[in-house]
Design a protein around this motif. Structure first.
Motif, PDB file in Angstrom:
ATOM      1  N   UNK A  68      18.620  30.477   2.881  1.00  0.00           N
ATOM      2  CA  UNK A  68      18.597  29.039   2.604  1.00  0.00           C
ATOM      3  C   UNK A  68      18.982  28.266   3.852  1.00  0.00           C
ATOM      4  N   UNK A  69      18.506  27.033   3.894  1.00  0.00           N
ATOM      5  CA  UNK A  69      18.906  26.134   4.973  1.00  0.00           C
ATOM      6  C   UNK A  69      20.144  25.387   4.501  1.00  0.00           C
ATOM      7  N   UNK A  70      21.225  25.541   5.228  1.00  0.00           N
ATOM      8  CA  UNK A  70      22.520  25.055   4.772  1.00  0.00           C
ATOM      9  C   UNK A  70      23.024  23.951   5.683  1.00  0.00           C
ATOM     10  N   UNK A  71      23.553  22.906   5.072  1.00  0.00           N
ATOM     11  CA  UNK A  71      24.193  21.836   5.824  1.00  0.00           C
ATOM     12  C   UNK A  71      25.551  22.313   6.335  1.00  0.00           C
ATOM     13  N   UNK A  72      25.804  22.128   7.622  1.00  0.00           N
ATOM     14  CA  UNK A  72      27.081  22.534   8.212  1.00  0.00           C
ATOM     15  C   UNK A  72      27.749  21.302   8.814  1.00  0.00           C
ATOM     16  N   UNK A  88      30.355  17.261  14.048  1.00  0.00           N
ATOM     17  CA  UNK A  88      29.015  17.782  14.324  1.00  0.00           C
ATOM     18  C   UNK A  88      28.355  18.120  12.995  1.00  0.00           C
ATOM     19  N   UNK A  89      27.126  17.623  12.829  1.00  0.00           N
ATOM     20  CA  UNK A  89      26.394  17.845  11.580  1.00  0.00           C
ATOM     21  C   UNK A  89      25.070  18.520  11.918  1.00  0.00           C
ATOM     22  N   UNK A  90      24.824  19.651  11.301  1.00  0.00           N
ATOM     23  CA  UNK A  90      23.589  20.384  11.601  1.00  0.00           C
ATOM     24  C   UNK A  90      23.146  21.160  10.372  1.00  0.00           C
ATOM     25  N   UNK A  91      21.968  21.762  10.472  1.00  0.00           N
ATOM     26  CA  UNK A  91      21.459  22.626   9.407  1.00  0.00           C
ATOM     27  C   UNK A  91      21.224  24.013   9.986  1.00  0.00           C
ATOM     28  N   UNK A  92      21.698  25.014   9.249  1.00  0.00           N
ATOM     29  CA  UNK A  92      21.534  26.392   9.700  1.00  0.00           C
ATOM     30  C   UNK A  92      20.956  27.244   8.581  1.00  0.00           C
ATOM     31  N   UNK A  93      20.188  28.268   8.969  1.00  0.00           N
ATOM     32  CA  UNK A  93      19.655  29.205   7.992  1.00  0.00           C
ATOM     33  C   UNK A  93      20.672  30.319   7.762  1.00  0.00           C
ATOM     34  N   UNK A  94      20.962  30.547   6.453  1.00  0.00           N
ATOM     35  CA  UNK A  94      21.932  31.572   6.099  1.00  0.00           C
ATOM     36  C   UNK A  94      21.431  32.358   4.900  1.00  0.00           C
ATOM     37  N   UNK A  95      21.947  33.573   4.748  1.00  0.00           N
ATOM     38  CA  UNK A  95      21.694  34.348   3.547  1.00  0.00           C
ATOM     39  C   UNK A  95      22.844  34.098   2.574  1.00  0.00           C
TER      40      UNK A  95
END
Length: 693
Positions: free
Chosen positions: A451-455, A518-525
């Motif tokens: 999933x693409x997760x908000x970090x 810092x606000x980004x989107x990352x792909x995680x399992x």
């Protein structure tokens, strides 16, 4: 529950109209004996002339028979407080008993039951329509609520009405009520009003909830509205918080309030209730209890009071799946609905099938609308004077997905009695942010998902330098942002370098700079999805429902001599304060003994009853019980059999003494109707006994 308003439109009221009884086994509603009696005995009324007289007749009967009376009466009372007498307590207990059955048990709900209700019987034997049939979970929360809870919910800052004062006497009034009453009076009675001015006043009524203090004050001045009792000038409107403030503990250092609603007790217990329910959604929690609002100018009797009983449900659901497994059971129901588009177009409410596409936002909300309709009509509310009105855009909170009010028409107009709202995830998020405790649910995946997760990564050093002691609260607020809010902040920081950000815990805006977060989107399992549930909230004003029930069940009929009108409450057996009366036809020791024996058997069977062995005529005793709404009367006129009289038709049957209790229990429990019972037993002529005919 949110803010119960008294929705009063220009009157177009048929005070006595058809009342039909719902039969679950029939696709069509069936007319009850009470309805036929009302139609037979009450002529059509010119409501504009007679509604005040009708209301006064109802009120006089209710007070005379001690259904309710003003509180602290010997000290001349205090506006906005009423005491329920014995029959009023019984009606209230019966309404709440059916509510619990209809909702909480049937829907598997968790019930939160308030400890402050005056009579414990209300809570221990109430609410069956919802609590039992919906299998809800029930809990118990205190009436005194710490300020921090109501700060998070928004009540401390926003639970206000705009108030004006008589500049000479200091008497206070609700500003919007004065403006609304003025406009309605002009529209109804001022025949010199121009079409342009009438259109303007209708527009004012339509946007009344949106008017600021300045706009409301300007209209009051423009129309020359003065204090109702003195005609003195009024002050400018200003906000008045409706909560009763108190302090907790002898030091007075912990501020608190008498709760204005019961819902917050459920929200703050969500984490434990979710665990109790096996960490599964959906589930519902319910609470019956007292709430308190320091109304500016209470009026309209039981409809606007300062202490009242609420029955509230919070149904927690996955925001991505608001379907309901039992929706099909109510989808075909047809009743009066008033969608917002038809309100703005100046149309009237019309009969609409609940399942009609696009009318209600989602299945769970629609399901509860249907259940509320069944609950109210089974209580005895006239289906032709019940409508479900959708909130206009200017009435809804920004976070709400959809809201409907069950409004009941009475002599005061259309009154909001139940609010049914999809409040999204607002309440749980607000309490999560303020308390620092995650109020979330989990969905476990059978297989891990990418999933693409908000970090959101906060730079604590920079935040500490900027906010010092408030650093932790700012960090928690930043990390609690939802995706839309966070991405909006990211865009603002990239374009402007800084932005204003509201921190709930400190109650003010702070300036967030680009180097602080810092606000980004990352792909995680992920092995599970974590989310904040949405809540569907049906909220019932019990006192308002009961008052409307009183009006809908009231009628008069002439005495046998025709020289007076006798008052009757046509309560269905379900809510009647007393199920039957017992009395001997004449004063006779043998008859008295039989009456006492029957009374004892009724007590053993759990049937509430009233025994009367006074020397009054049988007709007068019938009239007394009719005025209390008692549906059946047992008259002892022999030592082997008795008669049972039905209140509204005044028909009588003869029953052996050994069978009388089982017959009464059969009809009062709803196992059989009076029509069913009549065909099984011989009729008895009442001409010689019923002097009220």
């Amino acid at each position: 529950m949110r803010f119960f308003r008294s929705v009063i439109f220009p009157p177009n009221l048929c005070v006595i109209s058809s009342r039909r009884q719902f039969n679950p086994s029939s696709s069509k509603p069936q007319e009850s004996t009470a309805t036929r009696a009302v139609r037979r005995n009450v002529p059509a009324m010119d409501v504009a002339v007679n509604r005040d007289a009708f209301r006064q007749a109802v009120a006089n009967t209710l007070e005379r028979r001690l259904f309710y009376i003003p509180s602290f009466k010997i000290y001349r009372g205090v506006a906005g407080f009423y005491d329920y007498g014995p029959p009023g307590c019984a009606v209230k207990a019966n309404v709440l008993a059916f509510w619990r059955q209809h909702f909480v048990l049937e829907e598997s709900m968790l019930e939160v039951d308030s400890p402050c209700v005056t009579l414990e019987v209300f809570l221990k034997a109430s609410g069956h329509h919802f609590v039992l049939e919906e299998s809800m979970l029930e809990v118990d929360c205190p009436c005194v609520t710490p300020e921090v809870v109501l700060k998070a919910s928004g009540h401390v800052d926003k639970f206000t009405d705009l108030m004006v004062k008589d500049e000479k006497t200091g008497t206070c009034y609700r500003a919007d009520h004065l403006l609304k009453d003025f406009c309605n009076e002009k529209l109804q009675n001022d025949h010199t009003l121009t079409a342009e001015k009438a259109a303007e006043m209708r527009h004012v009524l339509a946007v009344l909830d949106d008017l600021s203090a300045e706009e409301l004050g300007a209209k009051i001045k423009e129309y020359g509205i003065t204090a109702p009792e003195t005609n003195n000038p009024l002050s400018n409107p200003y906000p008045f918080n409706l909560m009763f403030q108190t302090s907790i503990g002898p030091s007075g250092l912990i501020p608190g309030y008498m709760r204005p609603e019961t819902a917050q007790g459920i929200f703050v217990n969500f984490k434990d209730l979710y665990y109790y329910n096996g960490s599964k959604l959906p589930f519902a929690a319910a609470q019956i209890g007292q709430a308190f609002r320091n109304e500016i100018s209470p009026r309209q009797g039981l409809l606007r009071v300062r202490e009242f009983t609420l029955a509230e449900i919070e149904h927690f659901v996955d925001p991505e799946d608001k379907s309901h497994p039992k929706y099909s059971e109510v989808a075909d129901l047809e009743f009066l609905m008033f969608p917002r588009e038809e309100q703005t177009a100046g149309q009237l409410a019309r009969a609409i099938q609940l399942g009609e596409a696009g009318i209600v936002n989602n299945e769970t909300l629609a399901y509860f609308i249907g259940r509320v309709y069944l609950f109210l009509t089974r209580l005895g509310i006239d289906k032709d004077r019940l409508r479900f009105r959708q909130h206009l855009a200017n009435e809804m909170a920004h976070y709400a997905a959809d809201c409907w009010d069950a409004e009941i028409e009475c002599s005061y107009g259309w009154i909001e009695c139940v609010g049914i709202a999809d409040r999204s995830a607002y309440d749980l998020r607000a309490h999560s942010e303020k308390s620092g405790v995650d109020l979330v649910a989990h969905e476990k995946f059978p297989m891990p998902r990418e999933v693409e997760k908000l970090v959101i990564t906060t730079v604590k050093k920079e935040l500490g330098l900027a906010f010092k002691g408030n650093q932790k609260m700012v960090v928690e607020s930043l990390e609690a942002m939802d995706e839309k809010e966070a991405l909006d902040m990211k865009a603002n920081l990239e374009s402007k370098g800084e932005m204003e950000f509201y921190v709930c815990k400190i109650g003010k805006n702070v300036t967030i700079k680009k180097n602080m977060v810092t606000i980004s989107k990352e792909k995680r399992k992920e092995h599970q999805r974590v989310f904040t549930p949405s809540v569907i909230e049906p909220s019932f004003g019990i006192g308002r429902i009961i008052y409307c029930l009183f009006e809908h069940c009231f009628y008069t009929r002439p005495s046998k001599a025709g020289d007076e009108q006798l008052s009757v409450f046509a309560f269905p057996p379900l809510v009647a304060p007393i199920k039957c009366s017992v009395f001997p036809l004449v004063q006779d020791k043998q008859y008295d003994s039989v009456a006492k024996l029957i009374s004892k058997s009724l007590t053993v069977a759990g049937i509430s009853h009233k025994i009367d062995i006074s020397g009054a005529t049988i007709g007068k005793r019938y009239a007394r019980t009719d005025e209390l709404g008692i549906p059946f009367a047992i008259t002892v006129d022999s030592t082997s059999s008795v008669t049972i009289r039905e209140r509204d038709s005044k028909d009588q049957i003869r029953v052996n003494i050994e069978e009388v209790v089982s017959v009464v229990k059969e009809v009062t429990d709803g196992q059989s109707s009076w029509s069913d019972v009549k065909v099984r037993f011989p009729a008895h002529s009442s001409a010689s006994t019923d002097a009220s005919k």
